[in-house]
Design a protein around this motif. Structure first.
Motif, PDB file in Angstrom:
ATOM      1  N   PHE A  16     -14.034   4.593  -0.481  1.00 31.50           N
ATOM      2  CA  PHE A  16     -13.722   4.217   0.896  1.00 31.50           C
ATOM      3  C   PHE A  16     -15.014   3.881   1.635  1.00 31.50           C
ATOM      4  O   PHE A  16     -16.090   4.375   1.300  1.00 31.50           O
ATOM      5  CB  PHE A  16     -13.004   5.352   1.619  1.00 31.50           C
ATOM      6  N   ARG A  22      -5.448  -1.755   6.046  1.00 36.53           N
ATOM      7  CA  ARG A  22      -4.536  -0.770   5.478  1.00 36.53           C
ATOM      8  C   ARG A  22      -5.273   0.566   5.327  1.00 36.53           C
ATOM      9  O   ARG A  22      -6.269   0.668   4.627  1.00 36.53           O
ATOM     10  CB  ARG A  22      -4.031  -1.252   4.128  1.00 36.53           C
ATOM     11  N   TRP A  23      -4.761   1.601   5.992  1.00 34.45           N
ATOM     12  CA  TRP A  23      -5.365   2.918   5.973  1.00 34.45           C
ATOM     13  C   TRP A  23      -4.599   3.842   5.023  1.00 34.45           C
ATOM     14  O   TRP A  23      -3.379   3.749   4.891  1.00 34.45           O
ATOM     15  CB  TRP A  23      -5.375   3.535   7.372  1.00 34.45           C
ATOM     16  N   THR A  24      -5.330   4.747   4.379  1.00 35.66           N
ATOM     17  CA  THR A  24      -4.755   5.735   3.472  1.00 35.66           C
ATOM     18  C   THR A  24      -5.017   7.129   4.027  1.00 35.66           C
ATOM     19  O   THR A  24      -6.168   7.468   4.344  1.00 35.66           O
ATOM     20  CB  THR A  24      -5.387   5.625   2.071  1.00 35.66           C
ATOM     21  N   GLU A  25      -3.996   7.929   4.150  1.00 36.16           N
ATOM     22  CA  GLU A  25      -4.196   9.293   4.643  1.00 36.16           C
ATOM     23  C   GLU A  25      -4.845  10.142   3.553  1.00 36.16           C
ATOM     24  O   GLU A  25      -4.311  10.283   2.454  1.00 36.16           O
ATOM     25  CB  GLU A  25      -2.860   9.910   5.060  1.00 36.16           C
ATOM     26  N   ILE A  26      -6.010  10.715   3.859  1.00 39.63           N
ATOM     27  CA  ILE A  26      -6.692  11.579   2.895  1.00 39.63           C
ATOM     28  C   ILE A  26      -6.626  13.041   3.301  1.00 39.63           C
ATOM     29  O   ILE A  26      -6.910  13.927   2.493  1.00 39.63           O
ATOM     30  CB  ILE A  26      -8.161  11.147   2.690  1.00 39.63           C
ATOM     31  N   GLU A  80     -10.325   6.786  -5.355  1.00 39.68           N
ATOM     32  CA  GLU A  80     -10.761   5.446  -4.970  1.00 39.68           C
ATOM     33  C   GLU A  80     -11.874   5.529  -3.919  1.00 39.68           C
ATOM     34  O   GLU A  80     -11.942   6.482  -3.152  1.00 39.68           O
ATOM     35  CB  GLU A  80      -9.585   4.617  -4.446  1.00 39.68           C
ATOM     36  N   CYS A 119     -10.246   3.865   4.632  1.00 35.44           N
ATOM     37  CA  CYS A 119      -9.960   2.513   4.146  1.00 35.44           C
ATOM     38  C   CYS A 119     -11.193   1.947   3.469  1.00 35.44           C
ATOM     39  O   CYS A 119     -12.294   2.491   3.582  1.00 35.44           O
ATOM     40  CB  CYS A 119      -9.523   1.603   5.301  1.00 35.44           C
ATOM     41  N   TRP A 120     -10.976   0.850   2.752  1.00 35.91           N
ATOM     42  CA  TRP A 120     -12.077   0.062   2.190  1.00 35.91           C
ATOM     43  C   TRP A 120     -12.081  -1.276   2.900  1.00 35.91           C
ATOM     44  O   TRP A 120     -11.099  -2.004   2.894  1.00 35.91           O
ATOM     45  CB  TRP A 120     -11.916  -0.138   0.686  1.00 35.91           C
ATOM     46  N   SER A 135      -3.792  15.266   5.646  1.00 39.44           N
ATOM     47  CA  SER A 135      -2.638  15.325   6.553  1.00 39.44           C
ATOM     48  C   SER A 135      -2.961  16.227   7.736  1.00 39.44           C
ATOM     49  O   SER A 135      -3.951  16.976   7.709  1.00 39.44           O
ATOM     50  CB  SER A 135      -1.414  15.839   5.800  1.00 39.44           C
ATOM     51  N   ARG A 142      -8.892  12.338  -3.828  1.00 43.62           N
ATOM     52  CA  ARG A 142      -8.707  10.887  -4.004  1.00 43.62           C
ATOM     53  C   ARG A 142      -9.854  10.363  -4.861  1.00 43.62           C
ATOM     54  O   ARG A 142     -10.999  10.794  -4.712  1.00 43.62           O
ATOM     55  CB  ARG A 142      -8.714  10.152  -2.663  1.00 43.62           C
ATOM     56  N   GLU A 176      -7.713   9.475   8.022  1.00 42.02           N
ATOM     57  CA  GLU A 176      -7.343   8.334   7.198  1.00 42.02           C
ATOM     58  C   GLU A 176      -8.624   7.629   6.765  1.00 42.02           C
ATOM     59  O   GLU A 176      -9.668   7.770   7.400  1.00 42.02           O
ATOM     60  CB  GLU A 176      -6.456   7.382   7.994  1.00 42.02           C
TER      61      GLU A 176
END
Length: 329
Positions: free
Chosen positions: A142, A116-120, A140, A105-106, A122, A138, A103
């Motif tokens: 991080f 808030r974490w984003t899975e990059i 964006e 985040c920024w 799986s 992705r 995961e």
């Protein structure tokens, strides 16, 4: 994307040389989290043990008995867009995690419980003692990543390959920037030889820590000279060039020159081919051992914007740092 693409095209944003840090881990009983970020390849020392058991070159947690999983949070040395990762289990044979996910985040500061974490990546299968390369799609930027391993075990190295975010704004055309700096997006496109050293450190901050911290070619036994090409973080008008031969005393180049061009598109191989016909940006200059050489004014030919530069050294030798300063075009 294969191994050579990740290693060649992008910078390891999780390198401690760039300032990356392992901030926290759920467990690090057998081996500390910091080892997982080391720039050097993992090693195995058969007879080395410590108070907790077998010494391993990486991060290793104890065997879990609660049904959960372990994790490690890493602050990237340079925030940027992640293009791929390498989860390396070298030398972990009976103690590697069967799977892992990542995961990101920024965060301006260290992540908190509210982050808030984003899975990059799986949950993906891992094997024993091997590099595991996974592309990341992705766009964006991080600043931190969290490696999750299922359920426990050891990871020798974690590499997060990506494109750093430069320090400048797109509208900032008045101040002088270090256009070649790796964390500003500078990238080594190619070179004719890099027998010694760590070539990517040529465009990093600071002076070299030793003779292995820079670009050094083998002893040339044939006519010609050695060269390396750097793609600038953004096209710019060059105002100053720095060539630092720190630690290179009996093996510094006798002289150097710089050529340059503005290239809008093309592969690395096509750029290398075109470089045979580039214009001179800085004519041949003599060098000294273990010295910072700065060239500006009349030494740097007045020309328009350039996107790539080629450092020539005569006939061979070592350069610790190569810096190109200028204004955004």
């Amino acid at each position: 994307m294969n191994e050579s693409d990740f290693a060649r095209l992008y910078l390891n944003l999780a390198s401690p040389r760039l300032g990356a840090k392992a901030l926290a881990a759920s467990d690090e009983f057998f081996a500390p989290k910091e080892r997982m970020l080391a720039d050097a390849p993992a090693v195995f020392i058969p007879d080395k043990y410590d108070d907790h058991g077998k010494w391993m070159d990486g991060w290793e947690s104890r065997r879990r008995r609660d049904g959960g999983h372990d994790f490690c949070i890493v602050k990237l040395g340079a925030s940027g867009r992640i293009r791929g990762v390498d989860i390396d289990t070298s030398h972990f044979t009976g103690n590697y995690p069967p799977a892992a996910s990542i995961e990101a985040c920024w965060s301006e500061g260290d992540p908190t419980g509210e982050t808030r974490w984003t899975e990059i990546l799986s949950a993906s299968p891992l094997g024993p003692s091997a590099h595991h390369f996974f592309p990341v799609a992705r766009d964006e930027p991080f600043s931190h990543v969290r490696l999750n391993i299922y359920p426990d075990g050891g990871v020798a190295r974690l590499r997060i390959y990506g494109e750093p975010m430069p320090a400048w704004n797109a509208s900032d055309k008045k101040s002088v920037q270090e256009l070649s700096l790796a964390t500003n997006g500078g990238r080594i496109v190619g070179y004719n030889d890099a027998h010694y050293g760590s070539v990517w450190t040529l465009i990093t901050l600071g002076r070299g820590i030793n003779m292995g911290d820079g670009w050094e070619t083998r002893r040339r036994r044939e006519p010609g000279n050695d060269w390396i090409i750097v793609k600038l973080g953004a096209p710019g008008i060059v105002e100053e060039i720095e060539v630092d031969t720190c630690h290179y005393k009996g093996n510094f180049p006798q002289a150097c020159s710089v050529e340059a061009a503005f290239i809008e598109s093309g592969t690395d191989s096509s750029v290398i081919t075109q470089s045979m016909f580039w214009d001179v940006l800085m004519p041949r200059q003599n060098l000294q051992m273990d010295h910072i050489h700065r060239f500006s004014g009349k030494d740097v030919a007045g020309r328009g914007a350039v996107s790539h530069v080629k450092l020539n050294i005569y006939p061979d030798g070592g350069v610790s740092r190569f810096r190109v300063f200028g204004r955004l075009a």
